[in-house]
Design an enzyme around this catalytic site. Sequence first.
Site, PDB file in Angstrom:
ATOM      1  N   HIS A   1      39.204  52.566  46.794  1.00 38.53           N
ATOM      2  CA  HIS A   1      37.867  53.168  46.933  1.00 38.53           C
ATOM      3  C   HIS A   1      37.658  53.822  48.293  1.00 38.53           C
ATOM      4  N   ALA A   2      38.025  53.129  49.363  1.00 40.54           N
ATOM      5  CA  ALA A   2      37.802  53.708  50.700  1.00 40.54           C
ATOM      6  C   ALA A   2      38.726  54.895  50.926  1.00 40.54           C
TER       7      ALA A   2
ATOM      8  N   ASP B   1      50.265  54.615  48.930  1.00 45.02           N
ATOM      9  CA  ASP B   1      49.634  53.432  48.340  1.00 45.02           C
ATOM     10  C   ASP B   1      50.715  52.589  47.661  1.00 45.02           C
TER      11      ASP B   1
ATOM     12  N   CYS C   1      34.742  45.756  39.145  1.00 43.99           N
ATOM     13  CA  CYS C   1      33.545  45.205  38.468  1.00 43.99           C
ATOM     14  C   CYS C   1      33.672  45.343  36.958  1.00 43.99           C
TER      15      CYS C   1
ATOM     16  N   ALA D   1      43.259  52.173  55.173  1.00 48.66           N
ATOM     17  CA  ALA D   1      42.338  51.781  54.088  1.00 48.66           C
ATOM     18  C   ALA D   1      43.046  50.721  53.246  1.00 48.66           C
TER      19      ALA D   1
ATOM     20  N   TYR E   1      30.248  36.267  43.601  1.00 49.03           N
ATOM     21  CA  TYR E   1      30.021  37.354  42.647  1.00 49.03           C
ATOM     22  C   TYR E   1      31.082  37.396  41.570  1.00 49.03           C
ATOM     23  N   ILE E   2      32.353  37.366  41.962  1.00 42.97           N
ATOM     24  CA  ILE E   2      33.419  37.518  40.953  1.00 42.97           C
ATOM     25  C   ILE E   2      33.420  36.313  40.018  1.00 42.97           C
TER      26      ILE E   2
ATOM     27  N   LEU F   1      32.442  45.384  50.254  1.00 43.17           N
ATOM     28  CA  LEU F   1      31.801  45.944  49.062  1.00 43.17           C
ATOM     29  C   LEU F   1      32.340  47.349  48.825  1.00 43.17           C
ATOM     30  N   ALA F   2      32.455  47.749  47.571  1.00 42.47           N
ATOM     31  CA  ALA F   2      32.929  49.100  47.253  1.00 42.47           C
ATOM     32  C   ALA F   2      32.015  50.157  47.872  1.00 42.47           C
TER      33      ALA F   2
ATOM     34  N   GLY G   1      24.117  43.573  43.841  1.00 39.78           N
ATOM     35  CA  GLY G   1      23.378  43.161  42.647  1.00 39.78           C
ATOM     36  C   GLY G   1      24.298  42.489  41.657  1.00 39.78           C
TER      37      GLY G   1
HETATM   38  C1  LIG Z   1      36.727  41.736  40.315  1.00 40.43           C
HETATM   39  C2  LIG Z   1      36.013  42.494  41.416  1.00 40.43           C
HETATM   40  C3  LIG Z   1      34.739  43.010  41.169  1.00 40.43           C
HETATM   41  C4  LIG Z   1      34.085  43.728  42.179  1.00 40.43           C
HETATM   42  N1  LIG Z   1      32.841  44.244  41.907  1.00 40.43           N
HETATM   43  C5  LIG Z   1      32.198  44.944  42.892  1.00 40.43           C
HETATM   44  C6  LIG Z   1      30.909  45.519  42.621  1.00 40.43           C
HETATM   45  O1  LIG Z   1      30.377  45.387  41.508  1.00 40.43           O
HETATM   46  N2  LIG Z   1      30.297  46.192  43.619  1.00 40.43           N
HETATM   47  C7  LIG Z   1      30.874  46.346  44.855  1.00 40.43           C
HETATM   48  O2  LIG Z   1      30.269  46.974  45.730  1.00 40.43           O
HETATM   49  N3  LIG Z   1      32.109  45.796  45.144  1.00 40.43           N
HETATM   50  C8  LIG Z   1      32.761  45.111  44.182  1.00 40.43           C
HETATM   51  N4  LIG Z   1      33.990  44.571  44.442  1.00 40.43           N
HETATM   52  C9  LIG Z   1      34.552  44.717  45.794  1.00 40.43           C
HETATM   53  C10 LIG Z   1      35.272  46.075  45.882  1.00 40.43           C
HETATM   54  O3  LIG Z   1      36.202  46.184  44.835  1.00 40.43           O
HETATM   55  C11 LIG Z   1      35.970  46.194  47.223  1.00 40.43           C
HETATM   56  O4  LIG Z   1      34.995  46.108  48.240  1.00 40.43           O
HETATM   57  C12 LIG Z   1      36.714  47.541  47.294  1.00 40.43           C
HETATM   58  O5  LIG Z   1      37.794  47.507  46.406  1.00 40.43           O
HETATM   59  C13 LIG Z   1      37.212  47.837  48.708  1.00 40.43           C
HETATM   60  O6  LIG Z   1      37.933  49.043  48.636  1.00 40.43           O
HETATM   61  P1  LIG Z   1      39.097  49.365  49.686  1.00 40.43           P
HETATM   62  O7  LIG Z   1      39.649  50.688  49.317  1.00 40.43           O
HETATM   63  O8  LIG Z   1      38.582  49.155  51.072  1.00 40.43           O
HETATM   64  O9  LIG Z   1      40.163  48.224  49.481  1.00 40.43           O
HETATM   65  P2  LIG Z   1      41.050  47.815  48.228  1.00 40.43           P
HETATM   66  O10 LIG Z   1      40.324  48.081  46.978  1.00 40.43           O
HETATM   67  O11 LIG Z   1      41.565  46.446  48.518  1.00 40.43           O
HETATM   68  O12 LIG Z   1      42.288  48.846  48.259  1.00 40.43           O
HETATM   69  C14 LIG Z   1      43.256  48.799  49.278  1.00 40.43           C
HETATM   70  C15 LIG Z   1      44.405  49.709  48.870  1.00 40.43           C
HETATM   71  O13 LIG Z   1      45.359  49.743  49.924  1.00 40.43           O
HETATM   72  C16 LIG Z   1      46.656  49.625  49.379  1.00 40.43           C
HETATM   73  N5  LIG Z   1      47.502  49.035  50.420  1.00 40.43           N
HETATM   74  C17 LIG Z   1      47.287  47.874  51.104  1.00 40.43           C
HETATM   75  N6  LIG Z   1      48.277  47.675  52.004  1.00 40.43           N
HETATM   76  C18 LIG Z   1      49.148  48.727  51.887  1.00 40.43           C
HETATM   77  C19 LIG Z   1      50.367  49.094  52.525  1.00 40.43           C
HETATM   78  N7  LIG Z   1      50.887  48.346  53.493  1.00 40.43           N
HETATM   79  N8  LIG Z   1      50.973  50.250  52.146  1.00 40.43           N
HETATM   80  C20 LIG Z   1      50.446  51.018  51.169  1.00 40.43           C
HETATM   81  N9  LIG Z   1      49.289  50.735  50.516  1.00 40.43           N
HETATM   82  C21 LIG Z   1      48.643  49.597  50.875  1.00 40.43           C
HETATM   83  C22 LIG Z   1      46.490  48.751  48.140  1.00 40.43           C
HETATM   84  O14 LIG Z   1      47.552  48.994  47.207  1.00 40.43           O
HETATM   85  C23 LIG Z   1      45.136  49.226  47.619  1.00 40.43           C
HETATM   86  O15 LIG Z   1      45.291  50.296  46.694  1.00 40.43           O
HETATM   87  C24 LIG Z   1      34.692  43.887  43.450  1.00 40.43           C
HETATM   88  C25 LIG Z   1      35.973  43.375  43.683  1.00 40.43           C
HETATM   89  C26 LIG Z   1      36.632  42.682  42.676  1.00 40.43           C
HETATM   90  C27 LIG Z   1      37.999  42.157  42.930  1.00 40.43           C
HETATM   91  N1  LIG Z   2      28.213  42.737  42.154  1.00 42.01           N
HETATM   92  C1  LIG Z   2      28.799  42.867  43.351  1.00 42.01           C
HETATM   93  O1  LIG Z   2      28.268  43.424  44.322  1.00 42.01           O
HETATM   94  C2  LIG Z   2      30.169  42.282  43.529  1.00 42.01           C
HETATM   95  C3  LIG Z   2      30.902  41.837  42.419  1.00 42.01           C
HETATM   96  C4  LIG Z   2      32.153  41.261  42.634  1.00 42.01           C
HETATM   97  C5  LIG Z   2      32.680  41.172  43.919  1.00 42.01           C
HETATM   98  N2  LIG Z   2      31.946  41.651  44.949  1.00 42.01           N
HETATM   99  C6  LIG Z   2      32.455  41.524  46.315  1.00 42.01           C
HETATM  100  O2  LIG Z   2      33.835  41.249  46.312  1.00 42.01           O
HETATM  101  C7  LIG Z   2      34.130  40.298  47.334  1.00 42.01           C
HETATM  102  C8  LIG Z   2      34.868  39.119  46.736  1.00 42.01           C
HETATM  103  O3  LIG Z   2      33.983  38.449  45.822  1.00 42.01           O
HETATM  104  P1  LIG Z   2      34.237  36.868  45.597  1.00 42.01           P
HETATM  105  O4  LIG Z   2      33.334  36.418  44.495  1.00 42.01           O
HETATM  106  O5  LIG Z   2      35.684  36.585  45.511  1.00 42.01           O
HETATM  107  O6  LIG Z   2      33.786  36.263  46.989  1.00 42.01           O
HETATM  108  P2  LIG Z   2      32.395  35.608  47.409  1.00 42.01           P
HETATM  109  O7  LIG Z   2      32.469  35.466  48.862  1.00 42.01           O
HETATM  110  O8  LIG Z   2      31.264  36.365  46.788  1.00 42.01           O
HETATM  111  O9  LIG Z   2      32.435  34.144  46.706  1.00 42.01           O
HETATM  112  C9  LIG Z   2      33.429  33.201  47.032  1.00 42.01           C
HETATM  113  C10 LIG Z   2      32.922  31.856  46.507  1.00 42.01           C
HETATM  114  O10 LIG Z   2      33.970  30.899  46.564  1.00 42.01           O
HETATM  115  C11 LIG Z   2      33.462  29.677  47.087  1.00 42.01           C
HETATM  116  N3  LIG Z   2      34.611  28.963  47.669  1.00 42.01           N
HETATM  117  C12 LIG Z   2      35.274  29.275  48.817  1.00 42.01           C
HETATM  118  N4  LIG Z   2      36.310  28.417  48.976  1.00 42.01           N
HETATM  119  C13 LIG Z   2      36.303  27.544  47.909  1.00 42.01           C
HETATM  120  C14 LIG Z   2      37.105  26.433  47.491  1.00 42.01           C
HETATM  121  N5  LIG Z   2      38.179  26.050  48.210  1.00 42.01           N
HETATM  122  N6  LIG Z   2      36.785  25.781  46.341  1.00 42.01           N
HETATM  123  C15 LIG Z   2      35.727  26.176  45.596  1.00 42.01           C
HETATM  124  N7  LIG Z   2      34.906  27.212  45.938  1.00 42.01           N
HETATM  125  C16 LIG Z   2      35.210  27.895  47.073  1.00 42.01           C
HETATM  126  C17 LIG Z   2      32.381  30.074  48.061  1.00 42.01           C
HETATM  127  O11 LIG Z   2      31.455  29.029  48.227  1.00 42.01           O
HETATM  128  C18 LIG Z   2      31.776  31.298  47.358  1.00 42.01           C
HETATM  129  O12 LIG Z   2      30.731  30.905  46.498  1.00 42.01           O
HETATM  130  C19 LIG Z   2      32.832  39.866  47.968  1.00 42.01           C
HETATM  131  O13 LIG Z   2      32.655  40.607  49.170  1.00 42.01           O
HETATM  132  C20 LIG Z   2      31.805  40.302  46.960  1.00 42.01           C
HETATM  133  O14 LIG Z   2      30.573  40.699  47.603  1.00 42.01           O
HETATM  134  C21 LIG Z   2      30.703  42.193  44.799  1.00 42.01           C
END
Ligand SMILES: Cc1cc2nc3c(=O)[nH]c(=O)nc-3n(C[C@H](O)[C@H](O)[C@H](O)COP(=O)(O)OP(=O)(O)OC[C@H]3O[C@@H](n4cnc5c(N)ncnc54)[C@H](O)[C@@H]3O)c2cc1C
Ligand SMILES: NC(=O)c1ccc[n+]([C@@H]2O[C@H](COP(=O)([O-])OP(=O)(O)OC[C@H]3O[C@@H](n4cnc5c(N)ncnc54)[C@H](O)[C@@H]3O)[C@@H](O)[C@H]2O)c1
Length: 445
Positions: free
Chosen positions: A11-12, A33, A43, A110, A160-161, A299-300, A329
């Site tokens: 995303h970044a 990448d 998400c 990134a 959240y996850i 966050l994305a 949210g």
């Molecule tokens: C299940 C889930 C649900 C989520 N839902 C939301 C949501 O609803 N709303 C929200 O705001 N955020 C959400 N997030 C968080 C969001 O996905 C992250 O904040 C976002 O992906 C960050 O983007 P990024 O590009 O910084 O990093 P990343 O998505 O981690 O991407 C990093 C990239 O760098 C590459 N990379 C790393 N190291 C190297 C290397 N050495 N050489 C080459 N490539 C490399 C990786 O392959 C990857 O493609 C969610 C995350 C998860 C896991």
């Molecule tokens: N809707 C959204 O905005 C959304 C959705 C998914 C993910 N995200 C982002 O992605 C990132 C990752 O999300 P996430 O849910 O993995 O992290 P999070 O930080 O939201 O939640 C991690 C949870 O794990 C718990 N925890 C930590 N260590 C533990 C242990 N040893 N045993 C049991 N529980 C433990 C914490 O108390 C916390 O509740 C966060 O920055 C989140 O904001 C955002």
Amino acid sequence: MEKIIVVGANHAGTASINTMLDNYKNIDVTVFDANSNISFLGCGMALWIGKQIAGPEGLFYSDKEQLEAKGAKVYMNTKIDHIDYENKIVHATTFDGKQMESSYDKLILATGSLPIAPKIPGADLQNVQFVKLYQNAQEVIDKLELHPDIQDIAVVGAGYIGVELAEAFQRNGRKVRLIDVASSSLSSYYDPEFTKLMDENLSEHGIELHYGECVQAIKGTDKVESIQTDKGEYKAQMVILAVGFKPNNLLGDNHLKLFKNGAFLVDKTQKTSDDSVYAIGDCATVYDNAIQDTNYIALATNAVRSGIVAAHNVCGTHLESLGVQGSNGIHIYGLSMVSTGLSLQKAKDYGFDALATDYEDLQKPAFVTEDNQPVNIRIVYDKETRRILGAQMASMYDISMGIHMFSLAIQEKLTIDQLKLLDLFFLPHFNQPYNYITMAALTAK
Ligand SMILES: Cc1cc2nc3c(=O)[nH]c(=O)nc-3n(C[C@H](O)[C@H](O)[C@H](O)COP(=O)(O)OP(=O)(O)OC[C@H]3O[C@@H](n4cnc5c(N)ncnc54)[C@H](O)[C@@H]3O)c2cc1C
Ligand SMILES: NC(=O)c1ccc[n+]([C@@H]2O[C@H](COP(=O)([O-])OP(=O)(O)OC[C@H]3O[C@@H](n4cnc5c(N)ncnc54)[C@H](O)[C@@H]3O)[C@@H](O)[C@H]2O)c1
């Protein structure tokens, strides 16, 4: 011609690449990448597992070909192993194991985040899953389809996850136990008055909550069979680890200054401690307007905006981030909860003499009987400066747009007293003449 390298194109990275190539000429952008795909919307994983969407097709918005069509050179499945910051050269291993190097004038890191791997015995057993990448989601989906005997799912982490995946697995017809060391779900984002609404919602839908429990071991022979916490042992044929992310700073090589949690420290132009290197997204810090200081919020939304900011600065246009407030949210079985800035507990943890004003009311006047649900709102503010520090809202009604106003209020340092008289429209189709935002502000101490 300025040679720019971007490491990471999710995303970044994708936001920075698109911004540079859409707005600037005479630049040479090379992208690396390590993954085989980019722009996966994590998400969407819960919607896919929960059968609320048919498949993953719509969960990508970019790819190598789109970036190349704009003029980027893109190396997928190519990992940067090491960066020679002195000579401005990145060293990579390509998909077929060959070594390659590439020089840069400006570098954008990134590299995102890595799932935190709790040190639990048995974490290496089959069907213990991290849930970050598209590949993780596909693997879980395949296992659920191939193995109907996978009935008991233990989700570790009720952030959240974890909460979103607990709903997803329950919708997929599985028995779900949600385990967290904290005393509620979402404790990093909401106060207990709000997390209890979510936890009641989860319980009502059959999800077994195990809070205040610390996982001690995951048990089984080659596959998971149970999970043991300090309070009990539970059957599990699949364990989901969702205990948070840590910044991926592996390429910092002790050269770039780091924040206390290991994220690359950046200024408001996303520049690191090395003038030729920028960092964006989950691997970098943010400026947090609520605490008016550097922070880490993965966050994305932050990833995309930091990518845009870095792109302009790398290409010579000075642009500063406005800072963020961590707006977020969640929507679980129809319950929407949104928050921005600090919860009351978080504000106190940061040392603010914080107060909160709460209000609950129907979204619309009581004479409107259709689609008219109660809304809970909390506004957190500093007792002395009266500055708004955070807000939380919860309802079965879609209140998601309301939180954006509070995000702007925190950014612009609005006070709770200014909010009392803010111009908010009234129409019975939408809201009340004395709506809950105005009432919460008017009743603030
Ligand atoms: C299940 C889930 C649900 C989520 N839902 C939301 C949501 O609803 N709303 C929200 O705001 N955020 C959400 N997030 C968080 C969001 O996905 C992250 O904040 C976002 O992906 C960050 O983007 P990024 O590009 O910084 O990093 P990343 O998505 O981690 O991407 C990093 C990239 O760098 C590459 N990379 C790393 N190291 C190297 C290397 N050495 N050489 C080459 N490539 C490399 C990786 O392959 C990857 O493609 C969610 C995350 C998860 C896991
Ligand atoms: N809707 C959204 O905005 C959304 C959705 C998914 C993910 N995200 C982002 O992605 C990132 C990752 O999300 P996430 O849910 O993995 O992290 P999070 O930080 O939201 O939640 C991690 C949870 O794990 C718990 N925890 C930590 N260590 C533990 C242990 N040893 N045993 C049991 N529980 C433990 C914490 O108390 C916390 O509740 C966060 O920055 C989140 O904001 C955002």
